[in-house]
Write an enzyme that holds these catalytic residues in place. Structure first.
Site, PDB file in Angstrom:
ATOM      1  N   SER A 196      -1.028   5.381  -0.809  1.00  0.00           N
ATOM      2  CA  SER A 196      -1.618   6.139  -2.077  1.00  0.00           C
ATOM      3  C   SER A 196      -2.738   7.198  -1.924  1.00  0.00           C
ATOM      4  CB  SER A 196      -3.696   4.799  -1.752  1.00  0.00           C
ATOM      5  OG  SER A 196      -4.425   5.623  -2.179  1.00  0.00           O
ATOM      6  N   TYR A 209      -9.448   2.951   4.433  1.00  0.00           N
ATOM      7  CA  TYR A 209      -8.615   2.277   3.971  1.00  0.00           C
ATOM      8  C   TYR A 209      -7.375   3.695   4.025  1.00  0.00           C
ATOM      9  CZ  TYR A 209      -5.611   1.703  -0.553  1.00  0.00           C
ATOM     10  OH  TYR A 209      -4.912   1.488  -1.301  1.00  0.00           O
TER      11      TYR A 209
HETATM   12  P1  NAD Z   1      -2.323  -7.742  -5.180  1.00  0.00           P
HETATM   13  O1  NAD Z   1      -3.550  -7.111  -4.513  1.00  0.00           O
HETATM   14  O2  NAD Z   1      -1.895  -6.862  -6.155  1.00  0.00           O
HETATM   15  O3  NAD Z   1      -1.266  -6.432  -4.122  1.00  0.00           O
HETATM   16  C1  NAD Z   1      -1.897  -6.326  -2.895  1.00  0.00           C
HETATM   17  C2  NAD Z   1      -0.445  -7.983  -1.293  1.00  0.00           C
HETATM   18  O4  NAD Z   1      -0.686  -7.660  -0.357  1.00  0.00           O
HETATM   19  C3  NAD Z   1      -1.239  -8.874  -2.370  1.00  0.00           C
HETATM   20  O5  NAD Z   1      -0.193  -9.964  -3.617  1.00  0.00           O
HETATM   21  C4  NAD Z   1      -1.197 -10.051  -0.786  1.00  0.00           C
HETATM   22  O6  NAD Z   1       0.050 -10.382  -1.371  1.00  0.00           O
HETATM   23  C5  NAD Z   1      -0.645  -8.835   0.327  1.00  0.00           C
HETATM   24  N1  NAD Z   1      -1.288  -9.041   1.522  1.00  0.00           N
HETATM   25  C6  NAD Z   1      -2.815  -8.685   1.341  1.00  0.00           C
HETATM   26  N2  NAD Z   1      -2.907  -9.153   2.330  1.00  0.00           N
HETATM   27  C7  NAD Z   1      -2.015 -10.150   3.302  1.00  0.00           C
HETATM   28  C8  NAD Z   1      -2.352 -10.865   4.567  1.00  0.00           C
HETATM   29  N3  NAD Z   1      -2.959 -10.721   5.732  1.00  0.00           N
HETATM   30  N4  NAD Z   1      -0.695 -10.560   4.760  1.00  0.00           N
HETATM   31  C9  NAD Z   1       0.092 -10.633   3.402  1.00  0.00           C
HETATM   32  N5  NAD Z   1       0.300 -10.173   2.571  1.00  0.00           N
HETATM   33  C10 NAD Z   1      -1.066  -9.851   1.671  1.00  0.00           C
HETATM   34  O7  NAD Z   1      -2.775  -5.172  -5.188  1.00  0.00           O
HETATM   35  P2  NAD Z   1      -1.948  -3.796  -5.446  1.00  0.00           P
HETATM   36  O8  NAD Z   1      -2.983  -3.379  -5.785  1.00  0.00           O
HETATM   37  O9  NAD Z   1      -0.273  -4.319  -6.425  1.00  0.00           O
HETATM   38  O10 NAD Z   1      -1.563  -3.170  -3.754  1.00  0.00           O
HETATM   39  C11 NAD Z   1       0.017  -2.750  -3.370  1.00  0.00           C
HETATM   40  C12 NAD Z   1       0.045  -2.032  -2.689  1.00  0.00           C
HETATM   41  O11 NAD Z   1      -0.422  -0.494  -3.851  1.00  0.00           O
HETATM   42  C13 NAD Z   1      -0.942  -1.834  -1.674  1.00  0.00           C
HETATM   43  O12 NAD Z   1      -0.304  -1.186  -0.079  1.00  0.00           O
HETATM   44  C14 NAD Z   1      -1.903  -0.945  -2.060  1.00  0.00           C
HETATM   45  O13 NAD Z   1      -2.852  -0.595  -1.066  1.00  0.00           O
HETATM   46  C15 NAD Z   1      -1.271  -0.091  -2.925  1.00  0.00           C
HETATM   47  N6  NAD Z   1      -2.026   0.694  -3.825  1.00  0.00           N
HETATM   48  C16 NAD Z   1      -2.759   0.242  -5.076  1.00  0.00           C
HETATM   49  C17 NAD Z   1      -3.690   1.021  -5.899  1.00  0.00           C
HETATM   50  C18 NAD Z   1      -4.698   0.204  -6.633  1.00  0.00           C
HETATM   51  O14 NAD Z   1      -5.094   1.294  -7.384  1.00  0.00           O
HETATM   52  N7  NAD Z   1      -4.246  -1.083  -6.942  1.00  0.00           N
HETATM   53  C19 NAD Z   1      -3.453   2.806  -5.429  1.00  0.00           C
HETATM   54  C20 NAD Z   1      -2.786   2.710  -4.459  1.00  0.00           C
HETATM   55  C21 NAD Z   1      -2.078   2.176  -3.719  1.00  0.00           C
END
Ligand code: NAD
Ligand code: MG
Length: 304
Positions: A196, A209
């Site tokens: 991130s 985080y």
């Molecule tokens: P999202 O909520 O769509 O996806 C995250 C997924 O993680 C969830 O759908 C869920 O299935 C899975 N998850 C969470 N806890 C879990 C558990 N205990 N067991 C199994 N699965 C689990 O959100 P996203 O933003 O697409 O996130 C994807 C990745 O991107 C993450 O690692 C997040 O930290 C990272 N990220 C997101 C952003 C943002 O702004 N959205 C920015 C930087 C990094």
């Protein structure tokens, strides 16, 4: 027709533009959050990603593949010729079913593997099930992650309960999944982690985080050195603010309207805008000499 007129044909429609521009209405969900409850629903490339056979006959496990960034990766991988297995939490079944229908429309297989990756046995079983049902594994995308920003900024407001959820999901789960995947990944395979912008420019409200995301960058480099001799590449994508269920499910609702406006591009990203980075890093042809790197997709915020 002038070059300018040709260009205007690919301009976003007013509706697309509204989806992309941010300024979304205040909204709140409980974790993990669902795509269908978001306003607007994010763009995962459903109408836009054109496959060019860049991952022919490959097999990928995408953790957290039901929604957000993982969903966009699943759609793009499928259109590039790759079969996919998705892990997700059981309460996200409806999101996972939607992804499966898009993957199948692309003519590829989609294996659905619900389970909580905070449990070691489940994490290992998900990987083995993915490999046995896909007939092997070529790509692991460690995308599942959790944050909690609905609290005062600073270390003293971090509860042990949330610290546990963040560290166990983002680090323990990733370690277990990766260890187990190495029983199946061979030469030419690759691992793509997800860190991130928080690894570089951390927010006080995401102190726990952000530290896991810095750890994931560090682990990427370390693992690339370890696995290079086995012919396995390890890379990472560092997203900026992206419009996914994680945001309404973990942020204070009043932060949603301004979400992502602090980037040089002045808006949050859509999940679809991440897919290219993952397809590139997974491609054995295009990224054959790329390992140990972190690719930022941040709307212009610095990743160094
Ligand atoms: P999202 O909520 O769509 O996806 C995250 C997924 O993680 C969830 O759908 C869920 O299935 C899975 N998850 C969470 N806890 C879990 C558990 N205990 N067991 C199994 N699965 C689990 O959100 P996203 O933003 O697409 O996130 C994807 C990745 O991107 C993450 O690692 C997040 O930290 C990272 N990220 C997101 C952003 C943002 O702004 N959205 C920015 C930087 C990094
Ligand atoms: Mg989800």
């Amino acid at each position: 027709m002038s070059a300018h007129e040709e260009q205007s044909q690919v301009d976003l429609t007013a509706e697309d533009k509204a989806t992309r521009d941010g300024g979304f209405p205040e909204q709140e969900q409980q974790p993990p959050g669902l795509t269908t409850d978001m306003t607007p629903v994010p763009d995962h490339g459903e109408e836009s990603w054109t496959g060019r056979d860049r991952l022919p006959g490959m097999r990928a496990l995408i953790t957290g593949g039901d929604s957000g960034i993982g969903r966009a990766v699943a759609l793009a991988f499928a259109r590039e010729g790759c079969d996919v297995a998705l892990s997700y939490l059981p309460e996200e079944q409806s999101d996972a079913d939607d992804v499966a229908s898009w993957v199948e429309k692309a003519g590829r297989r989609c294996i659905l593997l619900p389970g909580d990756l905070r449990d070691e046995e489940t994490a290992r079983r998900v990987v083995d099930d993915a490999a046995s049902q896909l007939g092997g594994l070529d790509i692991l995308v460690n995308n599942a992650g959790f944050q909690w920003a609905r609290r005062e900024a600073g270390i003293e407001s971090v509860t042990t309960e949330m610290m546990d959820r963040v560290f166990t999901t983002n680090l323990y789960g990733l370690f277990w999944v990766t260890q187990q995947a190495l029983k199946h990944l061979g030469r030419g395979a690759s691992i793509i982690n997800v860190s991130s912008i928080q690894a570089y420019d951390p927010s006080a409200s995401l102190i726990d985080y952000a530290s896991t995301k810095a750890a994931i960058n560090n682990l990427t480099v370390n693992l690339a050195a370890e696995l290079g001799p086995r012919g396995i590449r390890v890379n990472c994508v560092a997203p900026g603010p992206i419009w996914t269920p994680l945001q309404p499910a973990t942020r204070n609702p009043d932060t949603i309207p301004g979400f992502g406006e602090d980037t040089p591009l002045g808006r949050p990203g859509q999940p679809a805008e991440l897919a290219g980075a993952f397809v590139f890093l997974a491609s054995p042809q295009e990224a054959s000499y790329v390992s140990g790197t972190v690719l930022g997709v941040t709307g212009g915020r610095a990743v160094f």
